[in-house]
Design a protein around this motif. Structure first.
Motif, PDB file in Angstrom:
ATOM      1  N   ASP A   5       0.551  -0.609   0.011  1.00  0.00           N
ATOM      2  CA  ASP A   5      -0.057  -0.179  -0.249  1.00  0.00           C
ATOM      3  C   ASP A   5       0.851   1.009  -0.209  1.00  0.00           C
ATOM      4  O   ASP A   5       0.496   2.425  -0.519  1.00  0.00           O
ATOM      5  CB  ASP A   5      -0.552  -0.054   1.542  1.00  0.00           C
ATOM      6  N   PRO A  19      -5.605   3.519 -14.881  1.00  0.00           N
ATOM      7  CA  PRO A  19      -5.618   2.592 -14.261  1.00  0.00           C
ATOM      8  C   PRO A  19      -6.159   1.329 -14.975  1.00  0.00           C
ATOM      9  O   PRO A  19      -6.700   1.008 -16.174  1.00  0.00           O
ATOM     10  CB  PRO A  19      -6.406   2.420 -12.804  1.00  0.00           C
ATOM     11  N   SER A  20      -5.266   0.140 -14.050  1.00  0.00           N
ATOM     12  CA  SER A  20      -5.408  -1.229 -15.122  1.00  0.00           C
ATOM     13  C   SER A  20      -7.137  -1.739 -14.861  1.00  0.00           C
ATOM     14  O   SER A  20      -7.567  -1.279 -13.526  1.00  0.00           O
ATOM     15  CB  SER A  20      -4.553  -3.024 -14.267  1.00  0.00           C
ATOM     16  N   SER A  22      -7.874  -4.694 -13.187  1.00  0.00           N
ATOM     17  CA  SER A  22      -7.958  -5.130 -11.988  1.00  0.00           C
ATOM     18  C   SER A  22      -8.746  -3.815 -10.986  1.00  0.00           C
ATOM     19  O   SER A  22      -8.983  -4.219 -10.275  1.00  0.00           O
ATOM     20  CB  SER A  22      -7.046  -5.695 -11.621  1.00  0.00           C
ATOM     21  N   SER A  23      -8.113  -2.681 -11.179  1.00  0.00           N
ATOM     22  CA  SER A  23      -8.098  -1.679 -10.238  1.00  0.00           C
ATOM     23  C   SER A  23      -9.343  -1.092 -10.617  1.00  0.00           C
ATOM     24  O   SER A  23     -10.451  -0.736  -9.703  1.00  0.00           O
ATOM     25  CB  SER A  23      -6.582  -0.325 -10.530  1.00  0.00           C
ATOM     26  N   LEU A  27     -12.135  -1.196  -8.044  1.00  0.00           N
ATOM     27  CA  LEU A  27     -13.158   0.309  -7.281  1.00  0.00           C
ATOM     28  C   LEU A  27     -14.273   0.155  -7.416  1.00  0.00           C
ATOM     29  O   LEU A  27     -15.317   0.840  -6.216  1.00  0.00           O
ATOM     30  CB  LEU A  27     -12.449   1.518  -8.134  1.00  0.00           C
ATOM     31  N   ARG A  89      -6.132   2.061   1.405  1.00  0.00           N
ATOM     32  CA  ARG A  89      -6.625   0.700   1.239  1.00  0.00           C
ATOM     33  C   ARG A  89      -7.018   0.417   2.319  1.00  0.00           C
ATOM     34  O   ARG A  89      -8.233  -0.429   2.954  1.00  0.00           O
ATOM     35  CB  ARG A  89      -5.924  -0.444   0.144  1.00  0.00           C
ATOM     36  N   LEU A 140      -5.600   7.213  -8.647  1.00  0.00           N
ATOM     37  CA  LEU A 140      -5.639   5.966  -9.853  1.00  0.00           C
ATOM     38  C   LEU A 140      -6.079   6.600 -11.295  1.00  0.00           C
ATOM     39  O   LEU A 140      -5.051   6.788 -12.238  1.00  0.00           O
ATOM     40  CB  LEU A 140      -7.070   5.508  -9.170  1.00  0.00           C
ATOM     41  N   ILE A 198      -7.544  -3.757  -6.491  1.00  0.00           N
ATOM     42  CA  ILE A 198      -7.166  -2.144  -6.629  1.00  0.00           C
ATOM     43  C   ILE A 198      -5.541  -2.135  -6.344  1.00  0.00           C
ATOM     44  O   ILE A 198      -4.958  -2.679  -5.290  1.00  0.00           O
ATOM     45  CB  ILE A 198      -7.828  -1.640  -5.497  1.00  0.00           C
ATOM     46  N   ARG A 199      -4.901  -2.247  -7.432  1.00  0.00           N
ATOM     47  CA  ARG A 199      -3.439  -2.310  -7.396  1.00  0.00           C
ATOM     48  C   ARG A 199      -2.721  -1.301  -6.917  1.00  0.00           C
ATOM     49  O   ARG A 199      -2.426  -0.088  -7.599  1.00  0.00           O
ATOM     50  CB  ARG A 199      -2.713  -2.560  -9.166  1.00  0.00           C
ATOM     51  N   GLU A 202      -0.410   1.689  -8.512  1.00  0.00           N
ATOM     52  CA  GLU A 202      -1.240   2.360  -9.644  1.00  0.00           C
ATOM     53  C   GLU A 202      -1.933   3.757  -8.647  1.00  0.00           C
ATOM     54  O   GLU A 202      -2.346   5.137  -9.728  1.00  0.00           O
ATOM     55  CB  GLU A 202      -1.735   1.482 -10.427  1.00  0.00           C
ATOM     56  N   ILE A 203      -1.559   3.677  -7.182  1.00  0.00           N
ATOM     57  CA  ILE A 203      -2.183   5.062  -6.590  1.00  0.00           C
ATOM     58  C   ILE A 203      -0.846   6.152  -6.347  1.00  0.00           C
ATOM     59  O   ILE A 203      -0.132   5.508  -6.015  1.00  0.00           O
ATOM     60  CB  ILE A 203      -3.028   4.216  -5.570  1.00  0.00           C
TER      61      ILE A 203
END
Length: 424
Positions: A5, A19-20, A22-23, A27, A89, A140, A198-199, A202-203
Motif C-alpha cells: 500500500d 488504471p488497470s 483489476s483496479s 474500485l 486501502r 488512480l 486495486i493495485r 497504481e495509486i
C-alpha cells in the motif's frame, strides 16, 4: 492489506495510461458494497430497538444521535488522516470491518451501552470511508479524469444503495430484523475483498492528497488553505444548501402521518428507492456534462434551483403519490451534489496536498446545515404549521441559490474540456 500500500508508483495521469482493469473492477465493486456499509443500519435500527428490544423513544433518539455526533467530530481528523497516510486501502477496509463489528455488537449484547458504543464506531467509520475512497480514485486516475471517475463512483454507489434497500426489505420481512445486520456485515467483508483488486502501485500518493505529481513539497498550511475566499464561499454555500433542504422530507413524512395514516412508512421507503434510482442516472449525466465541457458552477446551480421548487410543491401537495413524485427532484439535486461537491473540493485544493481535509470540512458543513434545517424548521412548524415550515425552507433555498450564483467562482480549468471522462 499488505505493505505494498505504501507504493507510490507512476500516476495514470502522468503516464497517459489509465488504471488497470483489476483496479477499475476493484474500485467499482468497492463502491457497490460500501453503499450498504456507509449508511450502517440507518432507520432499521429504530425499528429493531423498538420492536425487538422494546426501547422507548427517548433512548432510541439518543442512540441514533450518537452516529451523527461521532461522524461530525471525526470529519476533519479523518480528512487529515487520509491526506497523511499511504495505507488508504487498509483504512477503508478497517472502517468497513469496524462497521461490521458494530452490527454484531448490537445484536449480540443487550443493554444501551453496547448500542451506543456501536453507533459511535459506525459514525467514526462513516467519516473515514468517503474521503478515503475519493483519494484512492484521485490517485488512480489523476485530476483530469477525476470528474468522470467520481461520476461513475456515485452512480455505482447509488445502485448499491438501491439494491441494499431492496434486500434489507426482503430480509426484514421474511427472515427477521437480525438479518439486516448480517447483510451489512456481508457487504463489509465483500468490500474489503474487493479492495484487494486495486493495485496499490497504481495509486499516486501525492496526487491522491491533492499535490502535484512531480512535486515533493509538503502540504500547504491549513491556515493558508482556509484563508482562501473561494474555500469559505464554497463551505458556506454547502451549509445553506442543506439548511434549505434537509428537513423537507422529514416534514413531508410527518404531514403524511397526519393526513394519510398508515401509508407513511411505505411512502417514505418508496421515496428512498425512487431518489436513489434517480441519483444513479444523474451521477452518470453529470459526468457526461463535465466531459462535454460544462463547468461546475452551472451544473451545481441546477441543484440549487431545484430546492425552492421542491419546497413550494411540498407546501401544496401531501398525497403519497405526489410526495414520491416530488422526490424525483430531490434525486436530481442530491445526485448533482454528490458528484460536484467532490470535484470542486479537488479543484480548490489542487496542488495543496489538502484534498481530503477539505472533504472533511465539506462533510462537516453538510452536518451543520442539516442539523440547523431540522432545528429551525421544527420550531417554525411548531409555531406556525407545516406550510409555513416548507415556505421558510423555500426562502432559505432561494437565498442559497443567490449566494452561490453571485459569490462562487467557476473552478474548472479552461483547458479541461473533453478530457474529464473516464471510459466505461
Amino acid at each position: 492489506m499488505s505493505n505494498s500500500d505504501t507504493a507510490s508508483g507512476p500516476a495514470p495521469m502522468t503516464t497517459g495510461k489509465g488504471p488497470s482493469a483489476s483496479s477499475v473492477t476493484g474500485l467499482d465493486a468497492t463502491n457497490f458494497f460500501l453503499a450498504d456499509v456507509q449508511d450502517g443500519v440507518g432507520p432499521y435500527l429504530t425499528v429493531y430497538l423498538a420492536s425487538a428490544r422494546h426501547w422507548q423513544a427517548g433512548p432510541i433518539g439518543v442512540a441514533m444521535a450518537m452516529t451523527g455526533l461521532a461522524t461530525a467530530l471525526c470529519q476533519i481528523p479523518a480528512g487529515l488522516l487520509v491526506d497523511s497516510t499511504r495505507y488508504k486501502r487498509a483504512l477503508v477496509a478497517v472502517s468497513a470491518l469496524i462497521t461490521a463489528l458494530a452490527c454484531i455488537l448490537i445484536i449480540a449484547l443487550p443493554g444501551m451501552a453496547p448500542v451506543i458504543a456501536a453507533q459511535i464506531m459506525m459514525g467514526a467509520a462513516a467519516a473515514v470511508i468517503p474521503p478515503a475512497l475519493a483519494a484512492i480514485s484521485l490517485g488512480l486516475v489523476g485530476r483530469r479524469r477525476l470528474p468522470g471517475r467520481i461520476s461513475r463512483n456515485q452512480g455505482i454507489n447509488h445502485f448499491g444503495s438501491f439494491a441494499s434497500a431492496a434486500l434489507a426489505g426482503l430480509c426484514g420481512q421474511y427472515w427477521g430484523l437480525n438479518w439486516i445486520f448480517y447483510l451489512v456485515c456481508g457487504s463489509a467483508i465483500a468490500s474489503a475483498v474487493a479492495l484487494l483488486l486495486i493495485r496499490p502501485k497504481e495509486i499516486d500518493q501525492k496526487v491522491a492528497r491533492g499535490s502535484e505529481d512531480e512535486s515533493n513539497d509538503p502540504p500547504v498550511a491549513l491556515d493558508a488553505l482556509l484563508g482562501r475566499r473561494p474555500v469559505w464561499v464554497f463551505l458556506c454555500a454547502i451549509v445553506l444548501f442543506h439548511l434549505g433542504n434537509a428537513a423537507m422530507l422529514p416534514f413531508a413524512g410527518q404531514v403524511m402521518a397526519k393526513s394519510h395514516p398508515g401509508s407513511e412508512t411505505v411512502t417514505l421507503s418508496a421515496c428512498v428507492i425512487v431518489a436513489q434510482f434517480v441519483m444513479m442516472l444523474v451521477a452518470w449525466a453529470v459526468g457526461r456534462a463535465m466531459a462535454g465541457g460544462i463547468g461546475r458552477k452551472p451544473i451545481f446551480l441546477l441543484a440549487y434551483a431545484i430546492l425552492p421548487i421542491r419546497g413550494l410543491l411540498f407546501s401544496w401537495f401531501d398525497a403519497p403519490t405526489a410526495i414520491i413524485a416530488i422526490q424525483v427532484l430531490d434525486g436530481i439535486a442530491a445526485g448533482i451534489f454528490g458528484v460536484i461537491a467532490i470535484i470542486i473540493a479537488a479543484d480548490l485544493t489542487h496542488g495543496t496536498g489538502r484534498f481530503n481535509f477539505l472533504q472533511g470540512m465539506v462533510a462537516l458543513s453538510v452536518g451543520i446545515g442539516g442539523a440547523l434545517s431540522n432545528l429551525l424548521g421544527g420550531y417554525v412548524v411548531q409555531l406556525e404549521g407545516y406550510r409555513a415550515g416548507f415556505l421558510s425552507l423555500t426562502v432559505i433555498a432561494v437565498l442559497a441559490l443567490l449566494f452561490f450564483l453571485t459569490l462562487m467562482p467557476e473552478t474548472r480549468d479552461p483547458d479541461e474540456q473533453g478530457r474529464s471522462a473516464v471510459p466505461a
